[in-house]
Design a protein around this motif. Structure first.
Motif, short mmCIF file in Angstrom:
data_model
loop_
_atom_site.label_atom_id
_atom_site.label_comp_id
_atom_site.label_asym_id
_atom_site.label_seq_id
_atom_site.Cartn_x
_atom_site.Cartn_y
_atom_site.Cartn_z
N ALA A 197 0.75 -1.28 0.03
CA ALA A 197 -0.03 0.04 0.14
C ALA A 197 1.03 1.18 0.13
N VAL A 198 2.02 1.31 0.77
CA VAL A 198 2.85 2.45 0.84
C VAL A 198 3.67 2.51 -0.54
N ARG A 199 3.93 1.55 -1.24
CA ARG A 199 4.64 1.72 -2.47
C ARG A 199 3.66 2.27 -3.61
N LEU A 200 2.39 1.65 -3.51
CA LEU A 200 1.14 2.42 -4.10
C LEU A 200 0.94 3.64 -4.01
N GLY A 201 1.39 4.32 -2.57
CA GLY A 201 0.86 5.54 -2.23
C GLY A 201 2.03 6.35 -3.04
N GLU A 202 3.33 5.70 -2.83
CA GLU A 202 4.37 6.57 -3.50
C GLU A 202 4.08 6.90 -4.82
N GLU A 203 3.93 5.61 -5.57
CA GLU A 203 3.82 5.81 -6.85
C GLU A 203 2.70 6.80 -7.27
N LEU A 204 1.63 6.79 -6.94
CA LEU A 204 0.61 7.82 -7.09
C LEU A 204 0.86 9.28 -6.55
N ALA A 205 1.65 9.39 -5.41
CA ALA A 205 2.09 10.89 -4.99
C ALA A 205 2.96 11.24 -5.99
N GLY A 206 3.99 10.38 -6.62
CA GLY A 206 4.98 10.88 -7.51
C GLY A 206 4.29 11.33 -8.73
N LYS A 207 3.06 11.18 -9.09
CA LYS A 207 2.42 11.95 -10.33
C LYS A 207 2.43 13.37 -10.37
N GLY A 208 2.44 13.73 -9.03
CA GLY A 208 2.13 15.36 -8.63
C GLY A 208 0.92 15.74 -9.25
N TRP A 209 -0.47 15.07 -9.30
CA TRP A 209 -1.52 15.66 -9.76
C TRP A 209 -2.00 16.53 -8.83
N ASP A 210 -2.76 17.63 -9.35
CA ASP A 210 -3.45 18.54 -8.83
C ASP A 210 -4.52 18.00 -7.84
N GLY A 211 -4.46 18.22 -6.63
CA GLY A 211 -5.59 17.84 -5.38
C GLY A 211 -6.68 18.19 -5.75
N GLU A 212 -7.11 19.32 -5.84
CA GLU A 212 -8.39 19.85 -6.07
C GLU A 212 -9.07 19.17 -7.35
N VAL A 213 -8.38 18.81 -8.46
CA VAL A 213 -8.91 18.42 -9.52
C VAL A 213 -8.86 16.83 -9.33
N TYR A 214 -8.12 16.17 -8.88
CA TYR A 214 -8.08 14.91 -8.37
C TYR A 214 -9.53 14.61 -7.47
N ALA A 215 -9.93 15.29 -6.38
CA ALA A 215 -10.81 15.24 -5.62
C ALA A 215 -12.08 15.50 -6.42
N SER A 216 -12.25 16.38 -7.34
CA SER A 216 -13.29 16.70 -8.16
C SER A 216 -13.67 15.61 -9.07
N ILE A 217 -12.61 15.00 -9.54
CA ILE A 217 -12.77 13.82 -10.42
C ILE A 217 -13.50 12.55 -9.52
N ARG A 218 -13.00 12.39 -8.61
CA ARG A 218 -13.39 11.25 -7.60
C ARG A 218 -14.89 11.73 -7.28
N LYS A 219 -15.28 12.79 -7.09
CA LYS A 219 -16.78 13.10 -6.54
C LYS A 219 -17.68 12.68 -7.69
N CYS A 220 -17.26 13.22 -8.99
CA CYS A 220 -17.86 13.09 -10.28
C CYS A 220 -17.98 11.37 -10.73
N SER A 221 -16.87 10.62 -10.05
CA SER A 221 -16.80 9.34 -10.43
C SER A 221 -18.08 8.76 -9.47
N PHE A 222 -18.00 9.10 -8.16
CA PHE A 222 -19.10 8.33 -7.37
C PHE A 222 -20.23 9.27 -6.99
N PRO A 223 -20.81 9.77 -7.80
CA PRO A 223 -21.93 10.87 -7.45
C PRO A 223 -22.75 10.60 -6.33
N GLU A 224 -23.35 9.21 -6.56
CA GLU A 224 -24.35 8.81 -5.48
C GLU A 224 -23.98 8.60 -4.25
N ALA A 225 -22.89 8.21 -3.81
CA ALA A 225 -21.95 8.27 -2.61
C ALA A 225 -21.88 9.70 -2.19
N CYS A 226 -21.39 10.37 -3.02
CA CYS A 226 -21.15 11.99 -2.60
C CYS A 226 -22.43 12.61 -2.26
#
Length: 244
Positions: A197-226
């Motif tokens: 899990a930590v290795r996967l976290g390092e891999e994903l953190a290394g992408k340098g994605w914009d956190g605001e964009v990431y959270a927005s796409i997550r919410k749009c991916s699972f709108p019913e839960a949100c």
């Protein structure tokens, strides 16, 4: 009740101690406090791993039902159960809106709200030699709140898998959970699961994605839960405006 540490670019949130890691109001508050700290610290270059200490058989055994049942009257027991449900919904919202990738390293049994806690992460890795996922509500006679159902419908896609989890109260082991699409990977032992899990976290953190964009796409991916936890007012996906 929980600890938070930074390993490279990965925050590791650990439910501590040898017990069942039941989600009492105190533990829920502690988890939310830890997530608040994570949210404020470099979200675009970080990831979160949530796990449990290796000296426990449990990732989390759900709400603290013994505490609820120890109330002096049935009405106060119901009030305690309601209190935990009310406190848990914002914790779901915290995870679904966290501006970074999230990974659950399930190193023991995850039941009821403990199962939901894992499902609120983007990725689930599970220990294969011990533990199961279990929605116990049918067996113990408790209805599922809409906040739970919104997450379950969003995160467990195939209807047949939802039938097994919800309408048969099946205890799902790691290999079965991978086949059902609930869990991404199974690993031998608690240490191997957490390390993966930590290795996967390092891999994903290394992408340098914009956190605001990431959270927005997550919410749009699972709108019913949100919608179920109050992050969105409607099911239609709503994207943030691109940065020019």
């Amino acid at each position: 009740m929980c600890t938070l540490e930074k390993r490279g670019r990965v925050f590791v949130l650990t439910l501590t101690g040898p017990g069942e890691h039941r989600l009492s109001p105190t533990l829920i508050d502690s988890l939310r406090s830890a997530l608040s700290h994570v949210r404020s610290a470099s979200p675009s270059t970080s990831a979160l791993v949530t796990t449990s200490s290796s000296d426990s058989r449990f990732f989390s055994n759900g709400f603290d039902l013994p505490w609820a049942r120890s109330a002096p009257t049935s009405a106060s027991a119901t009030a305690r159960l309601h209190l935990m449900g009310t406190a848990f919904t914002p914790l779901i919202a915290d995870l679904l809106s966290l501006p970074m990738p999230t990974i659950a390293a399930v190193t023991g049994h995850a039941a009821a709200a403990g199962f939901l806690l894992a499902l609120c992460h983007d990725h689930i890795l599970m220990r294969s030699d011990r533990g199961f996922l279990y929605m116990s509500e049918l067996d113990i006679g408790l209805p599922l709140p809409e906040s739970f159902m919104g997450v379950l419908r969003s995160k467990i896609g195939p209807p047949r898998a939802r039938v097994e989890v919800l309408l048969r109260a099946r205890k799902v082991k790691a290999a079965e959970a991978v086949e059902m699409g609930i869990v991404e990977e199974a690993h031998e032992g608690a240490e191997a699961t957490s390390e993966a899990a930590v290795r996967l976290g390092e891999e994903l953190a290394g992408k340098g994605w914009d956190g605001e964009v990431y959270a927005s796409i997550r919410k749009c991916s699972f709108p019913e839960a949100c919608v179920a936890v109050g992050l969105l007012m409607e099911v239609e996906p709503r994207m943030i405006q691109p940065k020019l």
